[in-house]
Design a protein around this motif. Structure first.
Motif, PDB file in Angstrom:
ATOM      1  N   ARG B 191      -9.781   1.545   1.417  1.00 40.49           N
ATOM      2  CA  ARG B 191      -9.934   1.225   2.689  1.00 40.49           C
ATOM      3  C   ARG B 191      -9.038   0.131   2.962  1.00 40.49           C
ATOM      4  N   LYS B 192      -8.705  -0.710   2.264  1.00 43.27           N
ATOM      5  CA  LYS B 192      -7.878  -1.873   2.381  1.00 43.27           C
ATOM      6  C   LYS B 192      -6.453  -1.292   2.729  1.00 43.27           C
ATOM      7  N   ILE B 194      -5.702   1.974   3.667  1.00 41.28           N
ATOM      8  CA  ILE B 194      -5.721   2.873   4.734  1.00 41.28           C
ATOM      9  C   ILE B 194      -5.827   2.071   6.070  1.00 41.28           C
ATOM     10  N   ALA B 195      -6.077   0.799   5.976  1.00 37.50           N
ATOM     11  CA  ALA B 195      -6.293   0.237   7.048  1.00 37.50           C
ATOM     12  C   ALA B 195      -5.069  -0.277   7.698  1.00 37.50           C
ATOM     13  N   ARG B 196      -4.024  -0.165   7.034  1.00 36.13           N
ATOM     14  CA  ARG B 196      -2.748  -0.357   7.410  1.00 36.13           C
ATOM     15  C   ARG B 196      -2.006   0.937   8.083  1.00 36.13           C
ATOM     16  N   ILE B 197      -2.668   2.021   8.195  1.00 31.86           N
ATOM     17  CA  ILE B 197      -2.364   3.066   9.109  1.00 31.86           C
ATOM     18  C   ILE B 197      -3.105   3.226  10.400  1.00 31.86           C
ATOM     19  N   PRO B 198      -2.513   2.991  11.689  1.00 35.94           N
ATOM     20  CA  PRO B 198      -3.399   2.927  12.776  1.00 35.94           C
ATOM     21  C   PRO B 198      -4.278   4.466  12.688  1.00 35.94           C
ATOM     22  N   ARG B 199      -5.744   4.059  13.087  1.00 35.25           N
ATOM     23  CA  ARG B 199      -6.564   5.079  13.296  1.00 35.25           C
ATOM     24  C   ARG B 199      -5.984   6.269  14.113  1.00 35.25           C
ATOM     25  N   ARG B 202      -3.982   8.937  11.866  1.00 34.26           N
ATOM     26  CA  ARG B 202      -4.686   9.507  10.403  1.00 34.26           C
ATOM     27  C   ARG B 202      -4.771  10.915  10.776  1.00 34.26           C
ATOM     28  N   ARG B 327       4.915   5.057   5.883  1.00 37.78           N
ATOM     29  CA  ARG B 327       4.473   5.581   7.257  1.00 37.78           C
ATOM     30  C   ARG B 327       5.466   5.470   8.306  1.00 37.78           C
TER      31      ARG B 327
END
Lengths: 125, 353
Positions: B191-192, B194-199, B202, B327
């Motif tokens: 989660r931590k 993936i939180a670096r990718i804007p929702r 995704r 990314r």
């Protein structure tokens, strides 16, 4: 409180543009603690949005601007508490202009590292 | 005489010790639970929860395809001494009713997937370059791509093991708890990252619709560009349409699947300028070297969780990780939202018309 806003830290997580092109929204981000932490860091897309240390009050808040795409935003919340602090809660509230406020409670014992998600429906609810 | 008596007593002691050892061995053998597994991820889970008390007979071995697997006569023979037969459920084992009919008294099929909520493939959780109407309403059977589901499965499996082998109930509960903590750390880490990718960015473009659970858990939208089946033959017209859509939506990366022919995806990638991402283990059978839930991770993805060096994450997590790290280069910025209605009308207008 020795907090710093997103403006002070120099970024608002805008380094990676979102696919959905939406304007920034002005919002209030506030936090409530059951026990005051030694440190608090709230980040968005890897960039610090709010950093604070040696909190004295059980409540704090800041004004900032953020891109709020309809897919929502994830905030990484990191906090540490003094040794001996029991399992404790931290409530993070986001109140964007024109949208309903939303709160998320996260728990930690000694330290906390969690991701909270805020999503608003198109209606703004 | 004394010596003969001593020898006799020593011999009796030896015999008693031997009996004791044999007795203990017999008890231990009786306490051990034999389970057969119809999926490698269940085999791994059974080993994690069962530890040394469980013998796992793998029917579907790493590298096998659960969509096409069916137990052979020799598989049925290997299964004979097993009390539990672990199934993934959710329709991925269409042979289950037949298998149940062939069971002997004392044997039972345990549907692990029954414990986790099902997700259906719908317009709400996916972007369909083709169209959702090919697969809409279908149950996604790949529930293990959700770490939360694996935690739940660990719990129910420990209960099932305890029921079948009450002697080791405490050990099963303790081992399940330990594994759940490990999964919790994995979930937090993922989660931590993936939180670096804007929702909004995704999007997970893959061959077939197998990642609904992963996508829901981590806020992704899936783009199964070949629809439901990874080996589906695509017509040239379909291919042209998909390429058009990928270009239109500025798709930056497409992730092929292990055990599937990547030709179609390669062609799409070549024609669109998108990048080919790492291989996904959609059906999660891995290979002989990396056959566990934990080990589907390239060496560079090592992470430190609960302060112990660990290498645990599922293949979709790897892609998320790759996306998080790179990314700016190819990421999960797979494109803008597809318009299923427009795409559907266009595709079917051409096809049906």
């Amino acid at each position: 409180m020795t907090g710093s806003t997103a403006e002070e830290t120099g970024n608002r997580g805008q380094s990676t543009p979102a696919v959905s092109q939406v304007p920034e929204t002005s919002l209030t981000l506030s936090v409530r603690y059951a026990h005051t932490p030694l440190s608090l860091r709230v980040s968005h897309l890897g960039a610090a949005l709010w950093e604070a240390s040696d909190e004295e009050s059980l409540e704090a808040g800041l004004e900032t601007n953020l891109l709020l795409p309809r897919e929502g935003v994830d905030l990484l919340v990191e906090a540490t508490w003094p040794k001996g602090t029991p399992l404790t809660a931290l409530e993070l509230t986001m109140e964007p202009e024109g949208k309903a406020s939303q709160s998320v409670v996260v728990w930690g014992e000694g330290q906390l590292e969690d991701v909270v998600t805020f999503v608003w429906e198109a209606s703004g609810a | 005489m004394k010596s003969a008596s001593l020898n006799f007593r020593l011999a009796r002691i030896r015999v008693s010790l031997l009996c004791l050892v044999l007795g203990v061995t017999t008890l231990s053998a009786q306490a051990d639970l034999r389970v057969a597994s119809l999926h490698p991820v269940l085999s791994d889970l059974a080993r994690q929860v069962g530890g040394s008390h469980v013998v796992v007979v793998e029917l579907l071995k790493p590298g096998g395809d659960p969509h096409t697997f069916s137990p052979s006569t020799s598989d049925l023979r290997r299964m004979e001494a097993c009390q539990l037969i672990l199934a993934s459920g959710k329709g991925i084992e269409p042979y289950l009713p037949k298998l149940k009919d062939s069971l002997k008294p004392g044997q039972q099929v345990f549907d692990v997937g029954r414990a986790v909520p099902s997700l259906t493939i719908s317009e709400d959780n996916g972007l369909f370059v083709c169209c959702p109407h090919h697969s809409v309403g279908s149950l996604d059977p790949h529930w293990w791509h959700s770490v939360k589901n694996m935690q739940r499965a660990s719990k129910v499996l420990s209960k099932a093991f305890a029921k079948a082998d009450p002697t080791n109930a405490k050990a099963y509960a303790a081992q399940a708890k330990r594994y759940e903590s490990h999964l919790k750390a994995l979930y937090g880490w993922a989660r931590k990252e993936i939180a670096r990718i804007p929702r909004a960015n995704r999007k997970l473009a893959t061959a077939h619709a197998a990642f609904t659970y992963f996508c829901k858990e981590f806020g992704f939208q899936s783009m199964p560009i070949q629809g439901l089946g990874k080996d589906r033959e695509a017509s040239s017209q379909y291919l042209a349409d998909v390429i058009g859509d990928l270009k239109h939506h500025r798709v930056a990366a497409v992730f092929p699947e292990a055990q599937a022919n990547p030709k179609v995806l390669q062609e799409m990638v070549r024609s669109t300028g998108a990048r080919l991402g790492g291989r996904l283990f959609a059906d999660y059978t891995g290979d002989s070297k990396r056959s566990t839930y934990d080990r589907h991770v390239p060496p560079q993805c090592e992470y430190d969780c609960t302060r112990a060096r660990s290498r645990s994450l599922t293949q979709p997590h790897i892609d998320a990780w790759i996306s998080a790290s790179e990314r700016h280069r190819y990421s999960c910025r797979i494109g803008l939202r597809a318009d299923p209605t427009r795409t559907h009308d266009r595709l079917h207008g051409r096809r049906d018309g």
